[in-house]
Motif scaffolding. Structure first.
Motif, PDB file in Angstrom:
ATOM      1  N   THR A 185      44.356 -66.262  38.083  1.00  0.00           N
ATOM      2  CA  THR A 185      45.818 -66.177  38.165  1.00  0.00           C
ATOM      3  C   THR A 185      46.342 -65.047  37.281  1.00  0.00           C
ATOM      4  O   THR A 185      47.203 -64.275  37.699  1.00  0.00           O
ATOM      5  N   ARG A 186      45.794 -64.935  36.071  1.00  0.00           N
ATOM      6  CA  ARG A 186      46.203 -63.846  35.181  1.00  0.00           C
ATOM      7  C   ARG A 186      45.850 -62.474  35.758  1.00  0.00           C
ATOM      8  O   ARG A 186      46.644 -61.544  35.707  1.00  0.00           O
ATOM      9  N   LEU A 205      48.383 -59.481  36.822  1.00  0.00           N
ATOM     10  CA  LEU A 205      48.194 -58.138  36.284  1.00  0.00           C
ATOM     11  C   LEU A 205      48.078 -57.110  37.414  1.00  0.00           C
ATOM     12  O   LEU A 205      48.679 -56.042  37.349  1.00  0.00           O
ATOM     13  N   ALA A 206      47.345 -57.454  38.466  1.00  0.00           N
ATOM     14  CA  ALA A 206      47.200 -56.545  39.605  1.00  0.00           C
ATOM     15  C   ALA A 206      48.548 -56.302  40.287  1.00  0.00           C
ATOM     16  O   ALA A 206      48.856 -55.172  40.680  1.00  0.00           O
ATOM     17  N   LEU A 207      49.367 -57.341  40.410  1.00  0.00           N
ATOM     18  CA  LEU A 207      50.692 -57.179  41.020  1.00  0.00           C
ATOM     19  C   LEU A 207      51.589 -56.307  40.145  1.00  0.00           C
ATOM     20  O   LEU A 207      52.346 -55.472  40.655  1.00  0.00           O
ATOM     21  N   ASP A 208      51.497 -56.485  38.822  1.00  0.00           N
ATOM     22  CA  ASP A 208      52.277 -55.635  37.905  1.00  0.00           C
ATOM     23  C   ASP A 208      51.858 -54.178  38.023  1.00  0.00           C
ATOM     24  O   ASP A 208      52.706 -53.277  38.050  1.00  0.00           O
ATOM     25  N   ILE A 209      50.558 -53.941  38.113  1.00  0.00           N
ATOM     26  CA  ILE A 209      50.053 -52.569  38.260  1.00  0.00           C
ATOM     27  C   ILE A 209      50.545 -51.984  39.574  1.00  0.00           C
ATOM     28  O   ILE A 209      50.963 -50.828  39.635  1.00  0.00           O
ATOM     29  N   ASP A 210      50.512 -52.785  40.643  1.00  0.00           N
ATOM     30  CA  ASP A 210      50.971 -52.313  41.958  1.00  0.00           C
ATOM     31  C   ASP A 210      52.444 -51.913  41.917  1.00  0.00           C
ATOM     32  O   ASP A 210      52.819 -50.858  42.418  1.00  0.00           O
ATOM     33  N   ARG A 211      53.274 -52.743  41.293  1.00  0.00           N
ATOM     34  CA  ARG A 211      54.701 -52.425  41.173  1.00  0.00           C
ATOM     35  C   ARG A 211      54.911 -51.150  40.362  1.00  0.00           C
ATOM     36  O   ARG A 211      55.728 -50.303  40.724  1.00  0.00           O
ATOM     37  N   ASP A 212      54.169 -51.024  39.280  1.00  0.00           N
ATOM     38  CA  ASP A 212      54.288 -49.843  38.431  1.00  0.00           C
ATOM     39  C   ASP A 212      53.874 -48.582  39.185  1.00  0.00           C
ATOM     40  O   ASP A 212      54.542 -47.552  39.090  1.00  0.00           O
ATOM     41  N   VAL A 213      52.806 -48.673  39.953  1.00  0.00           N
ATOM     42  CA  VAL A 213      52.344 -47.521  40.736  1.00  0.00           C
ATOM     43  C   VAL A 213      53.383 -47.140  41.790  1.00  0.00           C
ATOM     44  O   VAL A 213      53.663 -45.950  41.993  1.00  0.00           O
ATOM     45  N   GLU A 214      53.979 -48.125  42.452  1.00  0.00           N
ATOM     46  CA  GLU A 214      55.021 -47.830  43.448  1.00  0.00           C
ATOM     47  C   GLU A 214      56.219 -47.141  42.801  1.00  0.00           C
ATOM     48  O   GLU A 214      56.760 -46.177  43.350  1.00  0.00           O
ATOM     49  N   ASP A 215      56.633 -47.624  41.634  1.00  0.00           N
ATOM     50  CA  ASP A 215      57.755 -46.999  40.922  1.00  0.00           C
ATOM     51  C   ASP A 215      57.433 -45.562  40.545  1.00  0.00           C
ATOM     52  O   ASP A 215      58.269 -44.663  40.697  1.00  0.00           O
ATOM     53  N   GLN A 216      56.220 -45.342  40.055  1.00  0.00           N
ATOM     54  CA  GLN A 216      55.837 -43.989  39.668  1.00  0.00           C
ATOM     55  C   GLN A 216      55.749 -43.061  40.881  1.00  0.00           C
ATOM     56  O   GLN A 216      56.119 -41.891  40.795  1.00  0.00           O
ATOM     57  N   ASN A 217      55.274 -43.590  42.014  1.00  0.00           N
ATOM     58  CA  ASN A 217      55.221 -42.771  43.235  1.00  0.00           C
ATOM     59  C   ASN A 217      56.621 -42.374  43.694  1.00  0.00           C
ATOM     60  O   ASN A 217      56.848 -41.236  44.108  1.00  0.00           O
TER      61      ASN A 217
END
Length: 115
Positions: A37-38, A42-54
């Motif tokens: 679950t953790r 973490l993977a979802l947070d990374i995905d959101r961060d990558v989308e924002d940076q893109n």
């Protein structure tokens, strides 16, 4: 000592050993589930961060493209003005000196404002 251990294992009933193993298995499964679950979070947070940076980088690409167009046009006008004759060269030198003076005045004022 080995005889004692094997005597202890023999002393416990197979049902008790199975129950202990089952409890340990459930505890380890719960621990694994919480870690999964953790990791998922973490993977979802990374995905959101990558989308924002893109999105940010795409916006920068658009900005750089427009600035490139602006600079290209300015360089063309500047080159045309520099080639067009002696009077324009005097005007061009005057503008360059004026811009340099304005730059130094602004940098001086900004340095004074920060202190």
């Amino acid at each position: 000592m080995e005889g004692r251990k094997s005597g202890q294992c023999k002393a416990q009933s197979p049902g008790a050993v199975e129950e202990i193993l089952d409890r340990e298995n459930k505890r380890m499964a719960d621990t694994l589930a919480s870690k999964v679950t953790r990791l998922k979070s973490l993977a979802l947070d990374i995905d959101r961060d990558v989308e924002d940076q893109n999105q940010y980088l795409d916006g920068m690409d658009t900005d750089f493209t427009s600035v490139t167009g602006l600079l290209t046009g300015s360089v063309k006008r500047f080159s045309t003005m520099a080639r067009s004759g002696r009077d324009n060269r005097k005007l061009l030198c005057g503008m360059a000196v004026g811009l340099i003076v304005v730059f130094f005045i602004l940098s001086y004022l900004l340095s004074r404002a920060r202190t």
